[in-house]
Write a protein that holds these residues in place. Structure first.
Motif, mmCIF file in Angstrom:
data_model
loop_
_atom_site.group_PDB
_atom_site.id
_atom_site.type_symbol
_atom_site.label_atom_id
_atom_site.label_comp_id
_atom_site.label_asym_id
_atom_site.label_seq_id
_atom_site.Cartn_x
_atom_site.Cartn_y
_atom_site.Cartn_z
ATOM 1 N N THR A 15 60.591 104.823 31.393
ATOM 2 C CA THR A 15 61.205 105.080 30.097
ATOM 3 C C THR A 15 62.640 104.566 30.023
ATOM 4 N N TYR A 16 63.183 104.107 31.149
ATOM 5 C CA TYR A 16 64.566 103.640 31.170
ATOM 6 C C TYR A 16 64.601 102.156 30.826
ATOM 7 N N ARG A 17 65.248 101.818 29.728
ATOM 8 C CA ARG A 17 65.283 100.426 29.296
ATOM 9 C C ARG A 17 66.606 99.797 29.706
ATOM 10 N N VAL A 18 66.515 98.763 30.514
ATOM 11 C CA VAL A 18 67.716 98.125 31.029
ATOM 12 C C VAL A 18 68.044 96.872 30.231
ATOM 13 N N HIS A 19 69.309 96.502 30.225
ATOM 14 C CA HIS A 19 69.747 95.277 29.555
ATOM 15 C C HIS A 19 69.545 94.091 30.499
ATOM 16 N N VAL A 20 69.135 92.966 29.949
ATOM 17 C CA VAL A 20 68.839 91.784 30.754
ATOM 18 C C VAL A 20 69.589 90.576 30.205
ATOM 19 N N LYS A 21 69.608 89.506 31.010
ATOM 20 C CA LYS A 21 70.322 88.290 30.627
ATOM 21 C C LYS A 21 69.390 87.094 30.778
ATOM 22 N N LEU A 22 69.356 86.211 29.777
ATOM 23 C CA LEU A 22 68.528 85.013 29.821
ATOM 24 C C LEU A 22 69.158 83.990 30.754
ATOM 25 N N ILE A 23 68.365 83.466 31.690
ATOM 26 C CA ILE A 23 68.866 82.494 32.661
ATOM 27 C C ILE A 23 67.820 81.405 32.863
ATOM 28 N N THR A 24 68.189 80.403 33.662
ATOM 29 C CA THR A 24 67.232 79.402 34.147
ATOM 30 C C THR A 24 67.037 79.653 35.637
ATOM 31 N N TRP A 25 65.846 80.153 35.984
ATOM 32 C CA TRP A 25 65.559 80.397 37.399
ATOM 33 C C TRP A 25 65.149 79.073 38.043
ATOM 34 N N LYS A 26 65.727 78.766 39.209
ATOM 35 C CA LYS A 26 65.478 77.482 39.857
ATOM 36 C C LYS A 26 65.279 77.693 41.341
ATOM 37 N N TRP A 27 64.267 77.044 41.877
ATOM 38 C CA TRP A 27 64.051 77.031 43.312
ATOM 39 C C TRP A 27 63.681 75.600 43.713
#
Length: 412
Positions: A15-27
């Protein structure tokens, strides 16, 4: 620099909603749009994980629900709520697509990249909370809790307000009861949830500065001796030992019995009394430039504030091209929240393309080996927002007081 577990603790609290950040994941050579959670772990939306392998987001959602894979309720910047899927579950879905449709090359490259990335993350310390500003290391106390067992290493750290904080190095806390140092990385999410429910606050990458031989003075050269350790609080150490004592660990039980007779605080005070240096009232050499610790800490904060507000992008590295720091503008282009998070990373850990990272490191090696600055280096750079502009970079070698090259600083 820290890389957190890819099994976010938010699964235990749906039930805990966290704030997120849009990124470009790269490996390596593979990249994809994703979201970064506050603890640094990576997750994707149904749309992101489906579009990358040319599938429909409803099919991705159906797979996750049928396989009963973990989901993370989140809140985006526009205040809308949504659901993300941890990176490990994305790999399961892409592997499923790869087997059902061998022509989907992105699915094959994607799940292989995620597996390699997660395998490397497992070997790194479990630090789910952001780095703290560096403190002053006042003393290191090696406590003898059990006879014929490793000593417990306790760091006495001075806060900016002059108060002391005691932190225990996590490796010594585990070694004392015979537990491998990577236990927190590999334990089940159920175990982590239980520790958190008991009040465990987690492992913290503690950055500190080594104090000089005088308790209230520090010289400019010694002020460069920065170090870091993965630490836990005194209370967190007891929680871990209690966990293993419940599982009949004889060493953990013995440690708790020893502390019941003589607490952490009493043991530290007893060792500190015998080791604490006397106060120095004057400087033996009046020509030696010294700073009061509090003034030095304030000066460092002011310098960091100035660097963060310079419009250019600034970074500095050691001789091995490992990042030692940067300003806020460079951190934004690199896809990280704070400059402290870049410490310990290399160009391969950032959004740049592999060939760009190789070129950056070649330039670094040339400048360090030749001990000569280079101006106007024109190069491309794939940034966290997906743009790939041409940048004009200046790189200058960093020297110690004896003239030896210790790294370089770059600006563009």
């Amino acid at each position: 620099m820290y890389i957190p577990s890819q099994s976010p603790k938010f699964e235990a609290q749906p039930t805990y909603r966290v704030h997120v950040k849009l990124i470009t994941w790269k490996w390596k050579d593979f990249s994809a749009n994703a979201y970064q959670l506050p603890d640094g772990s990576i997750a994707m939306s149904y749309r992101q994980m489906a579009l990358k392998v040319c599938q429909n987001k409803n099919a991705a959602k159906e797979f996750v629900l049928k396989a009963n894979l973990p989901q993370i309720p989140v809140r985006f910047k526009n205040s809308l709520s949504g659901t993300l899927v941890p990176l490990a579950s994305v790999a399961d879905y892409w592997k499923h697509v790869d087997f059902s449709n061998p022509k989907t090359i992105q699915a094959f490259l994607g799940w292989r990249a995620i597996k390699e990335y997660l395998a490397e993350v497992e070997q790194r310390p479990f630090c789910p909370w952001p780095n703290q500003p560096f403190l002053i290391l006042k003393a290191v106390y090696n406590l003898n809790i059990l006879t014929d067992k490793p000593l417990l290493r306790v760091l006495a750290l001075a806060q900016p307000d002059g108060q002391r904080e005691y932190r225990i190095e996590i490796t010594s806390a585990l070694a004392l009861i015979g537990v491998p140092p990577q236990w927190l990385n590999k334990c089940r999410s159920k175990t982590r949830t239980k520790l958190h429910n008991q009040g465990f606050t987690g492992v913290q990458l503690t950055q500190y500065i080594l104090e000089s031989q005088y308790p209230t003075l520090i010289s400019p050269r010694e002020s460069q001796q920065l170090a870091s350790s993965n630490t836990i609080s005194l209370r967190d150490c007891l929680i871990i030992w209690e966990y293993f004592a419940e599982r009949q660990s004889s060493c953990a039980i013995a440690c708790l019995k020893a502390l019941a007779a003589e607490s952490f605080e009493h043991r530290i005070a007893k060792v500190a009394t015998s080791r604490e240096p006397k106060k120095v009232l004057q400087i033996p050499n009046p020509l030696r430039l010294t700073y009061n610790l509090e003034n030095f800490y304030q000066s460092w904060q002011i310098l960091q504030l100035i660097i963060n507000h310079i419009p250019q992008n600034i970074f500095w590295k050691d001789r091995n091209s490992v990042y030692l720091g940067c300003n806020q503008n460079f951190a934004r282009l690199a896809g990280i929240e704070t400059p402290e998070q870049i410490v310990g990373k290399t160009d391969y850990d950032l959004p740049w393309r592999k060939e760009e990272a190789n070129w950056f490191r070649q330039c670094d090696a040339r400048i360090i080996n030749n001990n000569a600055p280079e101006y106007g280096i024109v190069e491309t750079q794939l940034q966290a927002d997906g743009q790939r502009p041409l940048v004009n970079t200046t790189k200058i070698p960093l020297l110690d007081v004896e003239g030896n090259v210790t790294g370089l600083v770059g600006i563009y």
